[in-house]
Every structure is written in C-alpha cells, then in structure tokens.
Design an enzyme around this catalytic site. Structure first.
Site, short mmCIF file in Angstrom:
data_model
loop_
_atom_site.label_atom_id
_atom_site.label_comp_id
_atom_site.label_asym_id
_atom_site.label_seq_id
_atom_site.Cartn_x
_atom_site.Cartn_y
_atom_site.Cartn_z
N ASP A 172 -35.15 -34.83 23.25
CA ASP A 172 -34.15 -33.97 23.92
C ASP A 172 -33.80 -32.80 23.02
O ASP A 172 -34.07 -32.81 21.81
CB ASP A 172 -32.89 -34.82 24.22
CG ASP A 172 -32.07 -34.28 25.38
OD1 ASP A 172 -31.56 -33.14 25.26
OD2 ASP A 172 -31.90 -34.98 26.39
N ASP B 277 -38.09 -29.40 22.97
CA ASP B 277 -37.91 -28.50 24.10
C ASP B 277 -39.15 -28.67 24.96
O ASP B 277 -40.25 -28.28 24.56
CB ASP B 277 -37.78 -27.05 23.63
CG ASP B 277 -37.69 -26.07 24.79
OD1 ASP B 277 -37.90 -26.50 25.95
OD2 ASP B 277 -37.40 -24.89 24.54
N VAL B 278 -38.99 -29.27 26.13
CA VAL B 278 -40.17 -29.63 26.94
C VAL B 278 -40.99 -28.42 27.38
O VAL B 278 -42.13 -28.57 27.81
CB VAL B 278 -39.79 -30.47 28.18
CG1 VAL B 278 -39.24 -31.83 27.80
CG2 VAL B 278 -38.84 -29.72 29.10
N TYR C 91 -34.81 -24.97 42.14
CA TYR C 91 -34.84 -26.41 41.83
C TYR C 91 -35.72 -27.15 42.84
O TYR C 91 -36.55 -27.97 42.46
CB TYR C 91 -33.40 -26.94 41.83
CG TYR C 91 -33.27 -28.39 41.44
CD1 TYR C 91 -33.35 -28.80 40.11
CD2 TYR C 91 -33.06 -29.37 42.41
CE1 TYR C 91 -33.22 -30.14 39.76
CE2 TYR C 91 -32.93 -30.71 42.08
CZ TYR C 91 -33.01 -31.09 40.76
OH TYR C 91 -32.90 -32.41 40.41
N LYS D 145 -39.14 -29.27 41.97
CA LYS D 145 -39.25 -30.70 42.23
C LYS D 145 -40.34 -31.01 43.25
O LYS D 145 -40.98 -32.06 43.20
CB LYS D 145 -37.88 -31.26 42.68
CG LYS D 145 -36.84 -31.21 41.57
CD LYS D 145 -37.29 -32.03 40.36
CE LYS D 145 -36.26 -32.14 39.27
NZ LYS D 145 -36.69 -33.01 38.16
N THR E 123 -24.16 -38.50 36.74
CA THR E 123 -24.56 -38.12 35.39
C THR E 123 -23.74 -36.90 34.97
O THR E 123 -23.10 -36.27 35.81
CB THR E 123 -26.06 -37.71 35.33
OG1 THR E 123 -26.21 -36.47 36.04
CG2 THR E 123 -26.98 -38.75 35.94
N1 LIG Z 1 -28.09 -36.60 38.76
C1 LIG Z 1 -28.62 -36.50 39.96
O1 LIG Z 1 -27.91 -36.61 40.99
C2 LIG Z 1 -30.10 -36.27 40.12
C3 LIG Z 1 -30.63 -36.31 41.42
C4 LIG Z 1 -31.99 -36.11 41.61
C5 LIG Z 1 -32.82 -35.92 40.51
N2 LIG Z 1 -32.29 -35.89 39.27
C6 LIG Z 1 -33.23 -35.68 38.17
O2 LIG Z 1 -33.00 -36.65 37.17
C7 LIG Z 1 -33.33 -36.10 35.89
C8 LIG Z 1 -32.14 -36.26 34.94
O3 LIG Z 1 -31.02 -35.61 35.49
P1 LIG Z 1 -29.55 -35.88 34.98
O4 LIG Z 1 -28.69 -35.85 36.17
O5 LIG Z 1 -29.54 -37.06 34.08
O6 LIG Z 1 -29.30 -34.52 34.16
P2 LIG Z 1 -28.43 -34.26 32.82
O7 LIG Z 1 -28.21 -32.78 32.78
O8 LIG Z 1 -27.25 -35.14 32.76
O9 LIG Z 1 -29.46 -34.67 31.68
C9 LIG Z 1 -30.62 -33.90 31.48
C10 LIG Z 1 -31.06 -34.01 30.04
O10 LIG Z 1 -32.22 -33.18 29.89
C11 LIG Z 1 -32.08 -32.45 28.69
N3 LIG Z 1 -32.84 -31.19 28.73
C12 LIG Z 1 -32.56 -30.08 29.44
N4 LIG Z 1 -33.46 -29.11 29.15
C13 LIG Z 1 -34.32 -29.63 28.24
C14 LIG Z 1 -35.44 -29.12 27.56
N5 LIG Z 1 -35.87 -27.86 27.73
N6 LIG Z 1 -36.10 -29.94 26.71
C15 LIG Z 1 -35.67 -31.20 26.49
N7 LIG Z 1 -34.59 -31.74 27.10
C16 LIG Z 1 -33.92 -30.96 27.96
C17 LIG Z 1 -30.58 -32.20 28.57
O11 LIG Z 1 -30.22 -31.86 27.23
C18 LIG Z 1 -30.02 -33.51 29.04
O12 LIG Z 1 -29.86 -34.43 27.99
C19 LIG Z 1 -33.71 -34.64 36.15
O13 LIG Z 1 -35.12 -34.56 36.28
C20 LIG Z 1 -33.05 -34.34 37.49
O14 LIG Z 1 -33.69 -33.30 38.18
C21 LIG Z 1 -30.95 -36.05 39.05
#
Ligand SMILES: NC(=O)c1ccc[n+]([C@@H]2O[C@H](COP(=O)([O-])OP(=O)(O)OC[C@H]3O[C@@H](n4cnc5c(N)ncnc54)[C@H](O)[C@@H]3O)[C@@H](O)[C@H]2O)c1
Length: 249
Positions: free
Chosen positions: A38, A64-65, A156, A160, A191
């Site tokens: 992360d 950084d992905v 977004y 996706k 989250t």
């Molecule tokens: N929370 C929801 O309702 C939801 C719904 C559908 C899909 N998702 C998907 O689930 C996954 C996680 O989402 P979340 O809600 O936990 O988000 P979040 O923002 O709480 O966590 C995301 C994490 O990714 C890290 N991140 C961001 N950019 C980065 C980069 N360039 N390199 C490395 N790390 C990086 C952030 O620092 C963070 O720790 C994502 O793919 C999101 O699209 C979430």
C-alpha cells in the site's frame, strides 16, 4: 488459526485499510504469508504488526500499483522474504463521482492508472513467479459498478468494467498453465472510502440493497479466501458478486 491457505504467499494491494485489510486478516488467519502492499506506510505497518501479534506471517511493503518499477521491487522482495509468490489480490483502487464533464483528463488518467493499469501491472509482473508454482491464483477486486451503471461514477465504472474483462482475458490465457484468475464484485461495503458519503447518500445506497444493510470487509474476504484456496481449483474466470442482492432487480 485455520489452514485453508497454508503454504500460500500472497501480495494484497491496498491492504492498509478497508476491504484489503479484511482480506489480509482472513488470509493470515488461514495460514498464508501475507504482504500488505500500500501507499499508506503507517497504517500498513500497523496492520502487519497486528497480524504478526495474532500469530500470522505478515510484512508491509510500500507500493504504488501504478508504478511498474515499484511492482518489480515488491515482487522481488516478496520472493526474498517468503521464498515464493503463489497468490495476488489486486484490491487497491481510488474513487471519483464527478461525472463526465467534471472529470478532468488528469483525474481520468490517474484513476485508470491505479484501478486498471495497476491490476494489469500486478498480473504482468507477478505472473513469472505464479507460473513457477504450478498452482497460482489471482483475485481481482472489481465492483458491482463493473456490472451495472449509476450516474456520476463515470471513470470508476469504466475502470471496474475493464477489470472484469482483463480478468476474463487473462483467465483464458493462463487456464492451461496453472494460474487461476477470478474476480469479486463487492457491493456497498463499510470501509474508510465510504466515510465521506453523507447520511442521505448512504440511505439512498442502502435503499437499493435488497438485504437493506451494507457489507463488511470480512464478507468480501471470505470470498477471496475461497478463490485463493485450492478448494477453488476448478474455478477460473468466474465472477463472485457479494452485494446483498443489489444486482438482482
Ligand atoms: N467499499 C465499497 O463499498 C466498495 C464497493 C465495491 C468495490 N470496492 C472495491 O474494493 C476495493 C477496496 O476498496 P475500499 O472500500 O476498501 O477502499 P479504501 O479507500 O478504504 O482502501 C483502498 C486502499 O487502497 C490504497 N491505495 C490507493 N491507491 C493506491 C495505489 N496507487 N497504490 C497502492 N495502494 C493504493 C489506499 O491507500 C487504501 O489503503 C477497491 O478495489 C474498490 O473499488 C469497494
């Protein structure tokens, strides 16, 4: 501690918080060695430390992905630390609900670089290591928004939807070579990313969820454990929707 992932070595991106953290916790609890990858250094180190205190094997690596070099470093450091790389969870993502006209080209490029190119790079750079194991697994985290459209989340949705087909194309490409690639489509999940939604926005989302409640990171993590485990040995290119029924109507 259980052992459904004994012997697995997993990189989980975006695991410093939210769904990625939930996946890291379940993976470590099932015996996997876990790399918390992360940008958030302090939070990521805290997660790794907590998992170690609980008896798990976990380290934090800064990643950084969207950077090819950073991926090369993390994959090399993972193999140096744990001796192999068997499993990749592409979870990191960023969000944008600005809609078509208010999304700048810079915003668009940034979001695609993280959400879509990040998954491409992860698979591309991890693949030689996954192939070596003869039994590798990738879990890509897409979103319900990769299956249905809503207003505003233009970039977004595109990222996706791209993740969905990236997974399927690579699943086909590697089906005969011992690497399975599956996708999870989470719905509304509690989250930190959801913290900035107003109460009205939250209520509007929940009104669309037949079960009437948001999911928790653990709900997504249980699915990821299954897809990463050898229990799922005959699954590739599959789509696991975990959304409280949101996609049903
Ligand atoms: N929370 C929801 O309702 C939801 C719904 C559908 C899909 N998702 C998907 O689930 C996954 C996680 O989402 P979340 O809600 O936990 O988000 P979040 O923002 O709480 O966590 C995301 C994490 O990714 C890290 N991140 C961001 N950019 C980065 C980069 N360039 N390199 C490395 N790390 C990086 C952030 O620092 C963070 O720790 C994502 O793919 C999101 O699209 C979430």
């Amino acid at each position: 501690m259980a052992n459904r992932l004994d012997g697995k070595v997993a990189i989980i991106t975006g695991a410093a918080r939210g769904i990625g953290e939930g996946i890291a916790e379940k993976f470590a609890g099932e015996g996997a060695s876990v790399v918390i990858a992360d940008l958030l250094e302090r939070e990521g180190k805290e997660v790794a430390e907590r998992l170690r205190k609980q008896g798990g094997k976990a380290v934090f690596f800064n990643l950084d992905v969207s950077s090819e070099q950073a991926w090369a470093d993390v994959v090399a450091n993972t193999v140096a630390e744990f001796g192999a790389l068997t499993t990749l969870v592409n979870n990191a993502a960023i969000f944008n609900d600005a809609g078509l006209l208010k999304t700048t080209l810079e915003d668009w490029n940034k979001l695609i670089a993280v959400n879509l190119t990040g998954q491409f790079l992860g698979m591309k750079i991890a693949m030689p290591q996954l192939l070596k194991t003869g039994n590798g697994a990738v879990v890509n985290i897409s979103s319900l928004y990769g299956l249905i459209a809503t207003e505003g989340y233009t970039a977004y949705h595109a990222s996706k939807g791209g993740s969905r087909m990236l997974s399927k194309a690579t699943a086909l490409e590697y089906a005969k070579q011992g690497v399975r690639i599956n996708t999870i489509f989470p719905g509304d999940t509690e989250t930190p990313a959801m913290d900035n939604l107003t109460e009205e926005q939250n209520a509007a989302v929940l009104a669309k969820v037949p079960m009437g409640v948001a999911g928790k990171p653990a709900d997504i993590a249980y699915g990821a454990v299954y897809l990463a485990s050898d229990e799922a040995r005959y699954l590739t290119g599959s789509e696991l929707v975990i959304d409280g029924g949101w996609s049903l109507p």
